[in-house]
Every structure is written in C-alpha cells, then in structure tokens.
Design a protein around this motif. Structure first.
Motif, PDB file in Angstrom:
ATOM      1  N   GLY A   9     -14.932 -24.457  14.076  1.00 52.57           N
ATOM      2  CA  GLY A   9     -14.993 -24.481  15.521  1.00 52.57           C
ATOM      3  C   GLY A   9     -15.041 -25.891  16.073  1.00 52.57           C
ATOM      4  N   ARG A  10     -15.417 -26.000  17.315  1.00 52.60           N
ATOM      5  CA  ARG A  10     -15.418 -27.306  17.984  1.00 52.60           C
ATOM      6  C   ARG A  10     -16.507 -28.247  17.475  1.00 52.60           C
ATOM      7  NH1 ARG A  10     -13.058 -28.046  23.358  1.00 52.60           N
ATOM      8  NH2 ARG A  10     -11.749 -26.265  23.903  1.00 52.60           N
ATOM      9  N   ASP A  11     -17.658 -27.702  17.103  1.00 50.51           N
ATOM     10  CA  ASP A  11     -18.810 -28.544  16.798  1.00 50.51           C
ATOM     11  C   ASP A  11     -19.219 -28.531  15.334  1.00 50.51           C
ATOM     12  OD1 ASP A  11     -19.379 -29.527  19.494  1.00 50.51           O
ATOM     13  OD2 ASP A  11     -19.782 -27.420  19.940  1.00 50.51           O
ATOM     14  N   GLY A  12     -18.405 -27.899  14.472  1.00 55.04           N
ATOM     15  CA  GLY A  12     -18.699 -27.917  13.053  1.00 55.04           C
ATOM     16  C   GLY A  12     -19.887 -27.051  12.678  1.00 55.04           C
ATOM     17  N   ARG A  13     -20.177 -27.051  11.398  1.00 52.89           N
ATOM     18  CA  ARG A  13     -21.290 -26.278  10.830  1.00 52.89           C
ATOM     19  C   ARG A  13     -22.151 -27.223  10.015  1.00 52.89           C
ATOM     20  NH1 ARG A  13     -18.461 -23.346   7.851  1.00 52.89           N
ATOM     21  NH2 ARG A  13     -19.212 -23.603   5.715  1.00 52.89           N
ATOM     22  N   LEU A  14     -23.404 -27.355  10.395  1.00 54.81           N
ATOM     23  CA  LEU A  14     -24.285 -28.349   9.797  1.00 54.81           C
ATOM     24  C   LEU A  14     -24.632 -28.002   8.356  1.00 54.81           C
ATOM     25  CD1 LEU A  14     -25.998 -30.927  10.224  1.00 54.81           C
ATOM     26  CD2 LEU A  14     -27.866 -29.430  10.955  1.00 54.81           C
ATOM     27  N   VAL A  15     -24.545 -29.018   7.487  1.00 53.94           N
ATOM     28  CA  VAL A  15     -25.012 -28.893   6.106  1.00 53.94           C
ATOM     29  C   VAL A  15     -25.846 -30.120   5.752  1.00 53.94           C
ATOM     30  CG1 VAL A  15     -23.106 -27.442   5.283  1.00 53.94           C
ATOM     31  CG2 VAL A  15     -22.889 -29.944   5.188  1.00 53.94           C
ATOM     32  N   VAL A  16     -26.781 -29.898   4.842  1.00 54.30           N
ATOM     33  CA  VAL A  16     -27.518 -31.004   4.229  1.00 54.30           C
ATOM     34  C   VAL A  16     -26.781 -31.381   2.953  1.00 54.30           C
ATOM     35  CG1 VAL A  16     -29.677 -31.661   3.117  1.00 54.30           C
ATOM     36  CG2 VAL A  16     -29.720 -30.331   5.229  1.00 54.30           C
ATOM     37  N   GLN A  35     -25.644 -31.485  16.706  1.00 53.62           N
ATOM     38  CA  GLN A  35     -26.103 -31.746  18.066  1.00 53.62           C
ATOM     39  C   GLN A  35     -27.337 -30.912  18.391  1.00 53.62           C
ATOM     40  OE1 GLN A  35     -25.028 -34.112  20.470  1.00 53.62           O
ATOM     41  NE2 GLN A  35     -26.994 -33.410  21.276  1.00 53.62           N
ATOM     42  N   ALA A  36     -27.340 -29.665  17.973  1.00 54.95           N
ATOM     43  CA  ALA A  36     -28.512 -28.827  18.209  1.00 54.95           C
ATOM     44  C   ALA A  36     -29.737 -29.386  17.492  1.00 54.95           C
ATOM     45  CB  ALA A  36     -28.229 -27.393  17.758  1.00 54.95           C
ATOM     46  N   ALA A  37     -29.535 -29.924  16.298  1.00 54.32           N
ATOM     47  CA  ALA A  37     -30.648 -30.533  15.567  1.00 54.32           C
ATOM     48  C   ALA A  37     -31.183 -31.750  16.311  1.00 54.32           C
ATOM     49  CB  ALA A  37     -30.199 -30.929  14.167  1.00 54.32           C
ATOM     50  N   LEU A  38     -30.292 -32.578  16.829  1.00 57.80           N
ATOM     51  CA  LEU A  38     -30.720 -33.772  17.558  1.00 57.80           C
ATOM     52  C   LEU A  38     -31.436 -33.408  18.844  1.00 57.80           C
ATOM     53  CD1 LEU A  38     -27.454 -35.778  16.928  1.00 57.80           C
ATOM     54  CD2 LEU A  38     -29.718 -36.465  16.105  1.00 57.80           C
ATOM     55  N   ASP A  39     -31.010 -32.326  19.484  1.00 62.06           N
ATOM     56  CA  ASP A  39     -31.649 -31.888  20.722  1.00 62.06           C
ATOM     57  C   ASP A  39     -33.103 -31.478  20.500  1.00 62.06           C
ATOM     58  OD1 ASP A  39     -29.398 -32.277  22.279  1.00 62.06           O
ATOM     59  OD2 ASP A  39     -28.697 -30.207  22.081  1.00 62.06           O
ATOM     60  N   ASP A  40     -33.427 -31.011  19.299  1.00 64.91           N
ATOM     61  CA  ASP A  40     -34.770 -30.495  18.998  1.00 64.91           C
ATOM     62  C   ASP A  40     -35.296 -31.130  17.718  1.00 64.91           C
ATOM     63  OD1 ASP A  40     -36.916 -28.962  19.750  1.00 64.91           O
ATOM     64  OD2 ASP A  40     -36.156 -27.102  18.891  1.00 64.91           O
ATOM     65  N   LEU A  74     -20.666 -35.576  14.022  1.00 67.03           N
ATOM     66  CA  LEU A  74     -20.667 -35.059  15.391  1.00 67.03           C
ATOM     67  C   LEU A  74     -19.204 -34.940  15.808  1.00 67.03           C
ATOM     68  CD1 LEU A  74     -23.552 -37.017  17.152  1.00 67.03           C
ATOM     69  CD2 LEU A  74     -23.412 -34.537  16.882  1.00 67.03           C
ATOM     70  N   PRO A  75     -18.610 -33.757  15.731  1.00 70.20           N
ATOM     71  CA  PRO A  75     -17.188 -33.630  16.079  1.00 70.20           C
ATOM     72  C   PRO A  75     -16.881 -33.988  17.531  1.00 70.20           C
ATOM     73  CG  PRO A  75     -17.921 -31.760  14.760  1.00 70.20           C
ATOM     74  CD  PRO A  75     -19.148 -32.513  15.159  1.00 70.20           C
ATOM     75  N   ASP A 108     -26.094 -61.674  25.938  1.00 65.28           N
ATOM     76  CA  ASP A 108     -25.895 -60.408  26.646  1.00 65.28           C
ATOM     77  C   ASP A 108     -24.763 -59.642  25.970  1.00 65.28           C
ATOM     78  OD1 ASP A 108     -26.346 -58.505  28.626  1.00 65.28           O
ATOM     79  OD2 ASP A 108     -24.829 -59.366  29.950  1.00 65.28           O
ATOM     80  N   PRO A 109     -25.067 -58.509  25.310  1.00 67.48           N
ATOM     81  CA  PRO A 109     -24.040 -57.826  24.514  1.00 67.48           C
ATOM     82  C   PRO A 109     -22.875 -57.302  25.344  1.00 67.48           C
ATOM     83  CG  PRO A 109     -26.239 -57.015  23.964  1.00 67.48           C
ATOM     84  CD  PRO A 109     -26.383 -57.860  25.188  1.00 67.48           C
ATOM     85  N   LEU A 110     -21.701 -57.321  24.752  1.00 70.23           N
ATOM     86  CA  LEU A 110     -20.544 -56.617  25.306  1.00 70.23           C
ATOM     87  C   LEU A 110     -20.630 -55.155  24.885  1.00 70.23           C
ATOM     88  CD1 LEU A 110     -17.652 -59.089  24.426  1.00 70.23           C
ATOM     89  CD2 LEU A 110     -18.645 -58.728  26.682  1.00 70.23           C
ATOM     90  N   MET A 111     -20.208 -54.261  25.771  1.00 69.89           N
ATOM     91  CA  MET A 111     -20.230 -52.837  25.435  1.00 69.89           C
ATOM     92  C   MET A 111     -19.271 -52.095  26.356  1.00 69.89           C
ATOM     93  SD  MET A 111     -23.560 -50.329  25.058  1.00 69.89           S
ATOM     94  CE  MET A 111     -24.101 -51.167  23.569  1.00 69.89           C
ATOM     95  N   TYR A 112     -18.581 -51.113  25.791  1.00 72.56           N
ATOM     96  CA  TYR A 112     -17.747 -50.240  26.613  1.00 72.56           C
ATOM     97  C   TYR A 112     -18.056 -48.789  26.252  1.00 72.56           C
ATOM     98  CZ  TYR A 112     -14.597 -48.881  22.801  1.00 72.56           C
ATOM     99  OH  TYR A 112     -14.087 -48.344  21.655  1.00 72.56           O
ATOM    100  N   GLN A 113     -17.724 -47.880  27.154  1.00 73.54           N
ATOM    101  CA  GLN A 113     -17.952 -46.462  26.921  1.00 73.54           C
ATOM    102  C   GLN A 113     -16.639 -45.810  26.525  1.00 73.54           C
ATOM    103  OE1 GLN A 113     -20.179 -44.596  29.998  1.00 73.54           O
ATOM    104  NE2 GLN A 113     -20.741 -42.881  28.714  1.00 73.54           N
ATOM    105  N   GLY A 114     -16.586 -45.250  25.314  1.00 73.67           N
ATOM    106  CA  GLY A 114     -15.365 -44.664  24.798  1.00 73.67           C
ATOM    107  C   GLY A 114     -15.310 -43.161  24.993  1.00 73.67           C
ATOM    108  N   GLY A 115     -14.157 -42.588  24.676  1.00 75.35           N
ATOM    109  CA  GLY A 115     -13.993 -41.152  24.764  1.00 75.35           C
ATOM    110  C   GLY A 115     -14.731 -40.450  23.642  1.00 75.35           C
ATOM    111  N   SER A 116     -15.495 -39.413  23.979  1.00 77.19           N
ATOM    112  CA  SER A 116     -16.325 -38.747  22.971  1.00 77.19           C
ATOM    113  C   SER A 116     -16.111 -37.247  22.920  1.00 77.19           C
ATOM    114  CB  SER A 116     -17.807 -39.032  23.242  1.00 77.19           C
ATOM    115  OG  SER A 116     -18.197 -38.540  24.505  1.00 77.19           O
ATOM    116  N   ASP A 117     -15.068 -36.753  23.609  1.00 79.00           N
ATOM    117  CA  ASP A 117     -14.861 -35.304  23.661  1.00 79.00           C
ATOM    118  C   ASP A 117     -14.204 -34.761  22.400  1.00 79.00           C
ATOM    119  OD1 ASP A 117     -12.662 -36.842  24.488  1.00 79.00           O
ATOM    120  OD2 ASP A 117     -11.743 -35.140  25.508  1.00 79.00           O
TER     121      ASP A 117
END
Length: 335
Positions: A9-16, A35-40, A74-75, A108-117
């Motif tokens: 699927g879109r978000d994969g299946r977590l394995v250790v 992502q669900a693991a990181l959320d909690d 993180l897909p 002062d670090p350089l940084m940009y926001q990339g596509g993450s979808d």
C-alpha cells in the motif's frame, strides 16, 4: 533497533529487522506503519524493542529480510526538509561560479523544504524523462524526529531524534539555476528522493552516533567503481541538533519529520578541495562537486551527469564492512 517498511500500500508494512539485516519480524500486531509508531512512540517503542530482542534471539517467527522488497522506511512523510550542513560543498559550488560565500553561511544553516508525498524505495529506479536536465546523485545522512516544539534548543532537538538513515537526494542540476533565479527555491529540480532500506535508532549506532553526527564513511559507487568515501562526521559545520532547531525556530515539527544533512563533503588533508579516490582522496558524494572542482582547476567540467543505464550505490559500513542501513542501489531509467 532497526526498522523497515515492506512494500504494501501507500505507507508500507512495518517490520523490525535484525542487526545483521538478515531477518525481519512483522510488527503489525503492535503498530501497522512506521508513521503510526512515530505518532505514539513513547507507547509503542518498548514493545518494538522487545520484538527486536526476540528476533535477535530467534525466539519468534521470522522471515528473511530482502532489501529489494523494502519501500522507503517512510514511504511518504508529513515533512522532508534538507539542510546543507557541509559548508565546504557550498563554498566550492559558489567558487566555481565566481560567487562570494557570505559569512552568515558559517553560522546560519541553509535549508529547503522538499516534496514528501512519495519517496523511492532503495532498489527503485531513478526515473529520468530528459537527460539534458542534468540528473545527479546526492548521498546524505538523514534523521527522523518525534514531535519538536517551536523554539526547541539544540539539546531538545537532539533528544527528539528517533531514527537515523541514508538518502539519495536526486537533483536535476540543469534545472536549478533558472528556478533559483526566480527567488522562490527548488521545485521541479528536486524529484523524489530514495532512502536506505533500514533506519536505526541512535542507540543502535553506539559511538558512531555522537554530537549529533554519524561518524561513518558514506560509501558511494558509480557504475561499479568507487566514487565517494567521505566521512560523514568530518567537516559537518552544523550537526543535526542545530539543523532541527533551525527548522523549528518559527514552527513546531510533527512526528515523522525527516531532516537531511545535505551532500556529505570532505576537504583534503591540507584543507583544499577534495580529491578523487584514484588520486588518493576520499572522492565525492555528488557529481556536481567533482564537476565544480574540474571547473575551478581546469576551466570546465568534463564529468557528465547521470545517463540512463547508470547505476548508483550508497551505503555505510560497520567495522566488519557490513552495511549498517542496507544499501541504496538504483539504476537510471527512462520515464
């Protein structure tokens, strides 16, 4: 502890994943996705660690871990922000085009926001519709954070690092100048990035992770030949604590935010530009840096950007020369 996402699927299946990357165990009875693991994290991390311990001892059902079956850990992510922590790299690029390096770049670090979808898996091809776009690899270290409050200090930011891994942050170099000239940053010049098969918790790295830096060589092969062996812990002007705190200066960061180091770059032993591996140097983590040095020393770049059929490999090794995070291995293919 090492974690991965199998393609599902879109978000994969977590394995250790076992420390030697040979085996994996399903984690869906604990939490379905990374992502669900990181959320909690505070709730599920102990159970994931117990699962990892049982996997190491062979006490639970396990399957062979095949990196070709892995998605990016993180897909897709809520946020992907890439820094430029190795100012040596920035200085060389600006020198090649005759531009001064502002003093602020060192503070002062350089940084940009990339596509993450949508991210590429470690064995997914690099899609390239037009070779004239100047496709380049960029080997980097990344971290994944938990929730980071706005205004977090460097120390608070470092404490929020949950996972460490690698990326190939693909760039389309010939599209960058026109985009930056508009004064609004990257977009078309930054297609999907690929990530290592496995991300590891900082404690799993031991002394290799200290002071907010990964102290290992970042190995890069191009078409089967050594291209880069730069030490990610050397010449890193801004550690990850500083990068995360910079990103969180004016806003909070949500759990699952990915922060990149930017292209890993080392000076030579005398403080000058790095040298190719055949000349006794540690090489490069992107083609643009080599082309920059060619321009500085010879008046023009001679090394081409990636072409269809080229193969890129990126990994970092433990003391026994085994990959720590698995290997990113990609072939450039027509889109």
């Amino acid at each position: 502890m090492k974690l991965a996402s199998l393609k599902d699927g879109r978000d994969g299946r977590l394995v250790v994943v076992s420390n030697d990357l040979a085996w994996c165990a399903e984690a869906r009875h604990i939490v379905p996705t990374l992502q669900a693991a990181l959320d909690d994290w505070s709730v599920v991390e102990p159970s994931l660690r117990n699962l990892a311990t049982d996997l190491e001892h062979g006490a639970i059902p396990r399957n062979r871990f095949h990196e070709r079956e892995a998605a990016a850990p993180l897909p897709r992510a809520y946020q992907w922000a890439d820094g430029s922590a190795y100012v040596n790299h920035v200085a060389l690029v600006r020198q090649a085009r005759g531009a001064e390096l502002p003093d602020s770049f060192w503070t002062d670090p350089l940084m940009y926001q990339g596509g993450s979808d949508g991210f590429l898996g470690p064995r997914d091809p690099i899609p390239l519709a037009d070779e004239s776009w100047g496709c380049d690899l960029e080997a980097e270290v990344v971290v994944v954070t938990g929730d980071v409050p706005q205004g977090a200090s460097r120390e608070e930011a470092l404490a929020a690092v949950r996972l460490v891994g690698l990326t190939n942050d693909v760039s389309l170099r010939n599209l960058i100048p026109a985009e930056l000239a508009k004064g609004f940053g990257f977009f078309q010049s930054k297609p999907a990035s690929a990530f290592s098969p496995v991300f590891a918790t900082p404690d799993a790295l031991g002394s290799w992770w200290r002071d907010g830096k990964l102290h290992r060589r970042l190995m890069v092969d191009l078409n089967g030949r050594p291209f880069g062996r730069a030490d990610a812990g050397e010449d890193m002007t801004f550690d990850f604590g500083t990068l995360i705190a910079h990103a969180a200066r004016t806003r909070s960061l949500g759990a699952g935010t990915i922060i990149g180091s930017g292209t890993v770059s080392n000076r030579d032993a005398h403080g000058g530009p790095g040298k190719p591996i055949p000349d006794g140097g540690v090489g490069y983590s992107c083609l643009a840096e080599l082309r920059t040095i060619e321009t500085i020393t010879g008046g023009q770049a001679v090394t081409p950007f990636l072409k269809r059929g080229d193969t890129v490999r990126i990994w970092a090794e433990d003391d026994r020369h085994h990959p720590i995070f698995g290997t990113i291995e990609q072939v450039v293919e027509a889109r």
